[in-house]
Design an enzyme around this catalytic site. Sequence first.
Site, PDB file in Angstrom:
ATOM      1  N   ASP A  67       0.834  -1.201   0.000  1.00  0.00           N
ATOM      2  CA  ASP A  67       0.000   0.000   0.000  1.00  0.00           C
ATOM      3  C   ASP A  67       0.871   1.254   0.000  1.00  0.00           C
ATOM      4  O   ASP A  67       2.096   1.154   0.118  1.00  0.00           O
ATOM      5  CB  ASP A  67      -0.974  -0.009   1.193  1.00  0.00           C
ATOM      6  N   ASN A 133      -7.155  -1.331  14.493  1.00  0.00           N
ATOM      7  CA  ASN A 133      -8.601  -1.398  14.252  1.00  0.00           C
ATOM      8  C   ASN A 133      -8.964  -2.589  13.362  1.00  0.00           C
ATOM      9  O   ASN A 133     -10.076  -2.669  12.858  1.00  0.00           O
ATOM     10  CB  ASN A 133      -9.099  -0.092  13.605  1.00  0.00           C
ATOM     11  N   HIS A 135      -7.462  -3.363  10.496  1.00  0.00           N
ATOM     12  CA  HIS A 135      -7.200  -3.193   9.059  1.00  0.00           C
ATOM     13  C   HIS A 135      -6.017  -4.051   8.612  1.00  0.00           C
ATOM     14  O   HIS A 135      -5.142  -4.399   9.410  1.00  0.00           O
ATOM     15  CB  HIS A 135      -7.024  -1.713   8.678  1.00  0.00           C
ATOM     16  N   GLU A 140      -9.630  -0.571   5.506  1.00  0.00           N
ATOM     17  CA  GLU A 140     -10.172  -0.178   6.803  1.00  0.00           C
ATOM     18  C   GLU A 140     -11.518  -0.880   7.036  1.00  0.00           C
ATOM     19  O   GLU A 140     -12.084  -1.465   6.100  1.00  0.00           O
ATOM     20  CB  GLU A 140     -10.381   1.350   6.817  1.00  0.00           C
TER      21      GLU A 140
END
Length: 237
Positions: A67, A133, A135, A140
């Site tokens: 990414d 979280n 991800h 996400e």
Amino acid sequence: MRVVKGGSREQWADFVAETLIARLQVRPALRLCLPTGLTPVPIYDRIATAVAAGRVSLGHAEVFLLDEFGGVDPDDPGRCDQMLRRFLVARVDLPEARFHRFTLAGDIAAECDAYERSIGAGCDLTLLGLGGNGHIGMNEPGAAADSLTRRVDLAPETTAASARYFSHDRLPTWGVTMGIGTIMRSEEVWLLAAGTNKAAIAARTVREPVSDSLPASWLRAHPTTLLIVDDEAGARL
Ligand code: PGA
């Protein structure tokens, strides 16, 4: 998803690095997807040392960066490609032409489509960090199981967490990432987690129902995913 307990942080990094070295020895033209973040840094150190010692080579391998942050100068040291270059690529014998990354210089949708095509049937092995979280990459909460390489908005906590990479306060609010579907085409996936601050999300990833609210949980539908934890991240498993 099989859970592998790697021991202390040092033992965990040794285990992941040595297993990766063994994969490269068997298959020198390994097609790898690699992440940045702090989790893989000790692993990349060990790979660089092994290459310098002549134990293994990336001379025939291929690396796809997972990414990239958007809206950041191309030479900003906090960019993912700059980090992976510093931590690994500049220290090993990977040919420049086989280090695939995002330029984000032109039409972003077209670049993402081309990236997805260059990955083709999928990587042989994908390494992933586990976000606080849930991800994976910049997928996400809310990311669909069949999502492909694309532009995404970052969760506010991901933008805040990116402050550790940048020496200024113009933090990224968007990025591009391989999708969940792109990652799921990988023959093997190693989801890596180390440290006490990953213990809760590692336990949730294994136990909570598979859903888009916890993107890493999609990997439970992947046949050969390993969740590789150190003692601290595995404390609740
Ligand atoms: P970390 O980041 O490796 O720095 O913990 C993981 C992530 O947020 O994807």
